[in-house]
Design an enzyme around this catalytic site. Structure first.
Site, mmCIF file in Angstrom:
data_model
loop_
_atom_site.group_PDB
_atom_site.id
_atom_site.type_symbol
_atom_site.label_atom_id
_atom_site.label_comp_id
_atom_site.label_asym_id
_atom_site.label_seq_id
_atom_site.Cartn_x
_atom_site.Cartn_y
_atom_site.Cartn_z
ATOM 1 N N HIS A 1 61.368 1.223 -93.271
ATOM 2 C CA HIS A 1 60.141 0.616 -93.812
ATOM 3 C C HIS A 1 60.438 -0.422 -94.880
ATOM 4 O O HIS A 1 59.583 -1.215 -95.242
ATOM 5 C CB HIS A 1 59.157 1.682 -94.335
ATOM 6 C CG HIS A 1 59.545 2.359 -95.620
ATOM 7 N ND1 HIS A 1 60.045 3.636 -95.647
ATOM 8 C CD2 HIS A 1 59.513 1.934 -96.903
ATOM 9 C CE1 HIS A 1 60.296 3.979 -96.907
ATOM 10 N NE2 HIS A 1 59.980 2.964 -97.693
ATOM 11 N N ASP B 1 62.779 6.519 -89.831
ATOM 12 C CA ASP B 1 62.702 5.626 -90.992
ATOM 13 C C ASP B 1 64.090 5.221 -91.504
ATOM 14 O O ASP B 1 64.354 5.227 -92.709
ATOM 15 C CB ASP B 1 61.891 6.278 -92.126
ATOM 16 C CG ASP B 1 61.281 5.234 -93.047
ATOM 17 O OD1 ASP B 1 60.481 5.624 -93.925
ATOM 18 O OD2 ASP B 1 61.622 4.041 -92.917
ATOM 19 N N SER C 1 63.383 3.602 -102.204
ATOM 20 C CA SER C 1 63.492 3.769 -100.749
ATOM 21 C C SER C 1 64.807 3.234 -100.224
ATOM 22 O O SER C 1 65.190 2.096 -100.498
ATOM 23 C CB SER C 1 62.377 3.018 -100.040
ATOM 24 O OG SER C 1 61.152 3.617 -100.295
#
Lengths: 781, 466
Positions: B97, B127, B205
């Site tokens: 993402h 992901d 992330s």
């Protein structure tokens, strides 16, 4: 020959000398009569002071009182009493015994504390109310002390008057002014009489005064009195001959009413004492025949505040909206039937659970019989037993113009049914609905007031006139019309008696008391449509037919086996208009009015609000069936024939069809509800099946509601999902669902395994059924 | 723009309902006893130093420029996240993402040099993304993976990354859970997660979760805003995916259409009385499983002769992975139990298609459209299998003002039917090229099952400057 010439010139000379004299004589005559009128007026016209008090039985006005004409044109006694103001009215002294004529402004005796008459020289005399006159719109007073230094003018006695003059008294601020003028004359248009047919009526000055309120800051009481002022009537010489009251012209022959003094003095009427006695007698005779009708509304827990009724509905009472009982009074017209002269609409009836009639302090169960098509009233009947007394409505005579009759309004007074009796009369007829003339009583009457003669026979009732297609008009115009209250008039026995003798024959077929489930059913055409816009009309090249996109409904979907399908309507057609016998013109289909708050047809109004809060704006994924089209058809009525016109590829198609009841929809589908399990499921109805693309063979029920904290919520079932199977076996109806739950509980099972489906994705959920109590289950509840 | 001059940050926010999270409370009995942590005394300073030495040099700050279609027009935005270099020649891992729809990726190395990177492979389902740094200056420092299976709750870990853009930050916490399943409310169904209370914030992330030995035991991916709950992909899962991304650039999965539910499902309180197998709660439309006649409620016992077990939800990701590994097109026998009877069916798994449809910006119309796929848009797919829906409408904008709404399915534009993004591109181009025609067109959409006709008026050009 010489003689004629001489004679001629003499004649001319004489004429020349005489002419100016003649002119002067005329003027002199005029001013002489004017002087005479002024002096008569100064002697006869006086001021009458009314002092008011609060009567013992005056009730406090309650908040939210229903619409009642009485309140609006009633004398503002409360205002006068609160401000400690007296009301001063002009009066005409008719004789030396002290009889004074004032205009009948419908004074209620119970408010009057005392009366004083002020003579021209300022002396005050006590006076009392004598009687209301039958043959004049006036009231006679008697001064109760001998007059000192005040003499009535000399009245001339004559049968006809050619040139009538009037003298009136009015006030501006502190000044009292006399108006002297001609009485005005009305000549008959049709007969072309030279002699006036009637004279009297308002003088120019007084009319202007009344119209423009030339009383400064005086209130409504003064305005009313300006319209009913007494006038001293004089002949061409200026001598007083009698009196008139300003609001109505009297004929020379005195057939309509009296203008001569002698006749006024001796004229018949109702004394206030008689009025009181009549009131008591009315309660004795009729009181026992009036009964209270109690309406209990249905309470709907789920499906919103008023699942039956869209919020635009005309004629919904405040009680209905609050869920309280509503009390109305009616008259028993037969051993079992009660006539209530109050409006009741189809939508209100849909919300009524039951009727009761209070007989001797005990509410007795009653049932709805009929609502009339013509008059805004309805009949209910006792289910068991009979009324101890009832009234007979038979042929009666319409009272003559101007003659006094009585109105009796039923109310609850000190805990008992009571008739409030008041005098009334009628002066004018109005041209109204359907070009008929209607009699309007001079003084306002409450809706449902009974018209009686002086012997207390019932002559008629004052009620609302029902207008054909009033519901349709309200919807089309986009307003919340007042059902049954737009036109009030007297319904005389000649109209009333046949209706009351056979209510069912005169009933409005659209207003029926249906069961809870039936009341929720809607009529349908069977389409989903959206209103046209001007852009859309241009793109589709239908500007002419749709009036530049201001009318027309574009059909997005046609439901199978629907009237639309049978008529051959297809997707892409544009519905244009409906013709019905109930409306003089075709109804253009225009759903664009439906922008206002009142007409919004969306799930917010019908969905369960707590569900919306919990599940965050969750709404069903199928269209609400309460929409402009169904509401319009509903207002025309089930069973009515209409002609529908629609457009396809530039050509109009018109077909007749009879409005029919549609199959159940989501809001009124058969359901199974169990509060302990916390689940309400309903049959999958046509619009749900179509929107969710569910084949006919696929069995399912749809979840309508989940209770918080219940086993259903724990099992993660959400509203508007489908349940397709229980323990592996397909379930196709709410009834079946309920039965299988019952069987499972009877077999001692602790849970059932449901297959839950949402847009093609299915999952299993175990539903705990141990908490459910057997008594609560009812598949058709 | 925030005060630091950064346009936005890339961080996945997961709004798990608290009740939902608490429901996932049952841990399966583990096969072996917990391995007690190292008995040496924990010296925090030493721990941090180890991490610094071993992993810090491999930490990168990832700054992609991506195209965003959500707001009704194709917008470029700069986002940022973290990553970790896993090989000396510059292969690095980050979250998918972070680099989703990136048209350009810049990375900042530990030695404060900025390099560009190219996306080698990505997998939305887990992901994860693999990027290749463009670096000619010799071997790069890289981090080593640890064995995430050996982690225990309470063990100290560190999250390295760039929360809110503060690069090269360390936060310290413990493993809160080693077996967290979050597939009920998210799309992550192929793996379990590590849960930690080390601060994981927007910007973390793609960064590494590091144990006290300086090994990467997880890739930080998700967090709940404002609370000490973050989720990382276990390193053993990461390794599996990275191998596939290196080889194929994506993870090819087989698709059977089976929708699984644990035998003891505490989320819906449904408990199947069985000691073996896994519950099939549903079968997707038009799938191999549907064609094979498999039904909701069947219990899957064996796949190709091998027993399967899915008693608790934590066992499902591995099962799903195994099913996804079945060879595409090759029939395999499934053993099922249905209403007490055992039966065998053959099923030929198909290839699972791209999880999301292509995007397109109808710029002059102020709306973006996207292809419908069964995986990304199941509720729209239910209504139209081959179609295009409106991803976003710009406000103010032509589409929005004409009544077009997000999630409307485009059926027709003008007289032409729309079945794919290609159709939209062609129709859009043709309409705009036609200068002579009136700038209004009839559009038919499907909204909640009912067709609607609207007129798209695009006379206003919102880009024109005065």
């Amino acid at each position: 020959m010489r003689h004629t010439k001489q004679a001629a010139s003499l004649a001319v000379l004489a004429l020349a000398l005489l002419l100016p004299a003649w002119g002067m004589t005329v003027q002199a005559k005029e001013s002489a009569s004017r002087e005479a009128m002024l002096s008569a007026g100064r002697a006869a016209l006086c001021r009458v002071h009314f002092f008011f008090k609060r009567p013992a039985d005056m009730k406090e006005r309650q908040a939210g009182m229903p619409y009642d004409m009485d309140l609006f044109s009633r004398m503002p006694y409360e205002e006068l009493i609160a401000q400690q103001k007296s009301l001063v009215l002009p009066g005409v002294l008719l004789d030396d015994a002290g009889h004074v004529l004032i205009g009948d402004i419908h004074l209620e005796e119970k408010y009057v504390d005392h009366i004083e008459v002020m003579a021209p020289d300022g002396t005050r005399y006590p006076a009392k109310l004598d009687r209301i006159l039958d043959r004049s719109t006036g009231v006679m007073l008697s001064i109760t002390e001998p007059l000192k230094n005040w003499k009535a003018p000399k009245f001339a006695s004559q049968a006809t008057i050619a040139d009538a003059g009037v003298v009136t008294l009015r006030r501006t601020g502190r000044d009292w002014l006399l108006d002297v003028g001609s009485a005005g004359a009305d000549y008959s248009y049709e007969a072309g009489n030279a002699v006036p047919k009637r004279f009297g009526g308002a003088t120019e000055t007084s009319m202007m005064a009344a119209a423009f309120g030339m009383f400064g800051e005086e209130g409504m009481a003064e305005m009313m009195s300006a319209q009913h002022r007494p006038m001293l009537l004089c002949n061409e010489k200026g001598q007083p001959v009698g009196a008139l009251v300003s609001d109505f012209a009297i004929d020379q022959e005195q057939k309509l009413g009296d203008w001569q003094r002698e006749r006024l003095l001796a004229g018949p009427g109702i004394s206030y004492a008689d009025l009181r006695a009549l009131g008591e007698k009315c309660n004795e005779e009729l009181g026992g025949k009036a009964y209270k009708c109690v309406i209990q509304y249905r309470h709907e827990e789920e499906e919103g505040a008023n699942g039956y009724v869209p919020h635009y509905s005309p004629g919904s009472s405040s009680e209905m909206e609050e869920g309280k009982d509503r009390e109305l009074f009616g008259l028993a017209i037969s051993p079992k039937q009660l006539f209530v002269p109050q409006p009741i609409s189809r939508d209100e009836l849909a919300n009524i659970d039951k009727f009761e009639i209070v007989v001797g302090d005990k509410p007795q169960p009653a049932e709805f019989v009929a609502a009339f098509q013509d008059v805004a009233g309805f009949v209910v009947a006792l289910k068991e037993g009979e009324f101890p007394a009832f009234a007979a409505i038979s042929a009666g005579q319409t009272p003559e113009r101007m003659r006094l009759f009585l109105t009796a309004t039923v109310e609850e007074k000190f805990g008992k049914t009571h008739f409030e009796v008041a005098p009334n009369r009628w002066l004018h007829e109005s041209l109204g609905y359907k070009d008929l003339f209607y009699i309007s009583p001079t003084y306002s009457v409450s809706v449902g007031g009974w018209i009686l003669d002086r012997q207390l026979n019932i002559l008629g009732v004052f009620a609302g006139q029902r207008l054909t297609g009033e519901e349709i008009q309200a919807l089309g115009a986009g307003y919340r019309g007042d059902f049954g209250r737009r036109l009030m008039r007297i319904f005389w026995n000649s109209e009333l008696a046949p209706m009351l003798a056979n209510p069912v024959a005169f009933a409005d077929p659209q207003i029926r008391h249906k069961s809870k489930e039936d009341a929720k059913r809607l009529v349908w055409l069977g389409v989903e449509s959206s209103p046209l816009t001007s852009d859309l009309a241009k793109q589709l090249k239908v500007e002419r037919e749709t009036k530049d996109g201001t009318i027309g409904l574009y059909v997005n979907l046609v439901y199978r086996n629907s009237p639309a399908a049978r008529l051959g309507i297809k997707e892409g057609d544009i519905l244009l208009q409906i013709e019905t016998a109930k409306q003089p013109h075709p109804i253009d289909l225009n759903a664009m009015n439906i922008d206002s708050e009142m007409f919004r047809f969306d799930w917010r109004q019908y969905a369960d609000y707590s569900t919306v809060e919990e599940y965050g704006e969750a709404e069903p994924r199928w269209p609400l069936q309460i929409n402009y089209m169904t509401m319009l058809l509903q207002s025309i009525g089930e069973g009515e024939k209409i002609k529908l016109t629609w457009l396809r590829a530039g050509a109009k198609i018109a077909q007749e069809y009879q409005i029919e009841l549609g199959p159940p929809n989501f809001l009124c589908a058969p359901k199974f509800k169990n509060k302990e399990i916390g689940l309400t499921v309903k049959d999958v109805t046509y619009e749900v099946r179509t929107a969710l693309r569910l084949d006919d063979e696929r069995a399912a029920v749809v979840v309508a509601k989940i209770e918080r904290g219940s086993p259903a919520e724990v099992a993660r079932i959400a509203p508007f999902e489908l349940i397709t199977a229980m323990d592996g076996a397909p379930v196709g109806s709410a009834r079946e669902f309920g039965q299988r739950i019952q069987e499972a509980q009877a077999a001692g099972k602790k849970s059932v395994r449901l297959t839950v489906e949402l847009l093609g994705a299915s999952r299993l959920a175990d539903l705990d059924i141990t908490k459910a109590a057997a008594s609560k289950e009812n598949p058709q509840e | 723009m925030n005060s630091l001059g950064m346009s936005s940050h890339r961080w996945k926010r997961v709004t798990l309902s608290v009740a939902g999270v608490l429901a996932l409370g049952v841990l399966p009995a583990r096969a072996e006893l917990s391995v007690p942590p190292d008995k040496r005394s924990i010296d925090f300073e030493q721990v941090i130093t180890t991490a610094k030495e071993k992993v810090f040099p491999a930490l990168i700050f990832v700054k992609p420029i991506r195209e965003n279609y959500e707001e009704g027009e194709k917008e470029r935005e700069q986002v940022f996240g973290s990553g970790v270099i896993i090989s000396p020649d510059g292969l690095a891992i980050t979250n998918q993402h972070v680099v989703d729809k990136a048209i350009r990726v810049n990375c900042v190395l530990w030695k404060k040099e900025q390099v560009t990177a190219r996306v080698v492979g990505e997998d939305k389902e887990t992901d994860l993304a693999l990027i290749q740094l463009k670096w000619e200056g010799g071997p790069l420092p890289f981090a080593e993976f640890g064995d995430s299976d050996k982690l225990t709750e309470g063990q100290f870990v560190m999250a390295l990354g760039a929360p809110f853009g503060f690069t090269r930050s360390i936060s310290l916490g413990v493993i809160s859970s080693t077996q967290r399943y979050i597939g009920f409310r998210t799309m992550y169904k192929y793996n379990l997660w590590l849960q930690t209370d080390a601060a994981i914030n927007p910007g973390n992330s793609g960064g590494p979760l590091v144990d006290t030995n300086g090994h990467v035991v997880g890739i930080n991916t998700l967090g709940l805003m404002g609370v000490d709950i973050g989720f990382s992909i276990p390193s053993n899962e990461v390794r599996k995916v990275v191998e596939r991304l290196k080889k194929d650039g994506k993870v090819f999965r087989a698709w059977t259409g089976l929708d699984l539910q644990a035998l003891k499902d505490f989320d819906s309180n449904t408990f199947i009385n069985s000691e073996e197998g896994v519950l099939i709660k549903g079968v997707e439309d038009d799938s191999p499983a549907e064609q094979a006649g498999i039904r909701s409620g069947d219990i899957l016992l064996e796949v190709g002769g091998r027993k399967v077990l899915g008693v608790f939800v934590e066992q499902l990701p591995q099962l799903r992975w195994d099913l996804a590994e079945l060879p595409v097109g090759k029939p395999v026998t499934l053993t099922l139990r249905r209403a007490g009877e055992t039966l065998k069916v053959d099923i030929a798994p198909a290839l699972k298609e791209d999880s999301e449809g292509e995007d397109f910006d109808c710029h002059r119309w102020n709306m973006t459209v996207k292809g419908i796929t069964s995986h990304a848009n199941p509720s729209l797919y239910f209504y139209r299998k081959k179609g295009v829906f409106i991803r976003g409408v710009r406000a103010p904008g032509n589409a929005a003002l004409c009544g077009l709404m997000k999630h409307d399915i485009l059926l027709k534009v003008g007289a032409e039917p729309v079945e794919s993004i290609g159709d939209v591109k062609r129709i859009y181009g043709a309409l705009l090229a036609d200068q002579a025609r009136e700038k209004k067109v009839l559009v038919t959409v499907l909204r909640e099952g009912i067709e609607k006709l609207l007129v798209l008026d695009y006379r206003t050009d919102y880009e024109k400057e005065d």
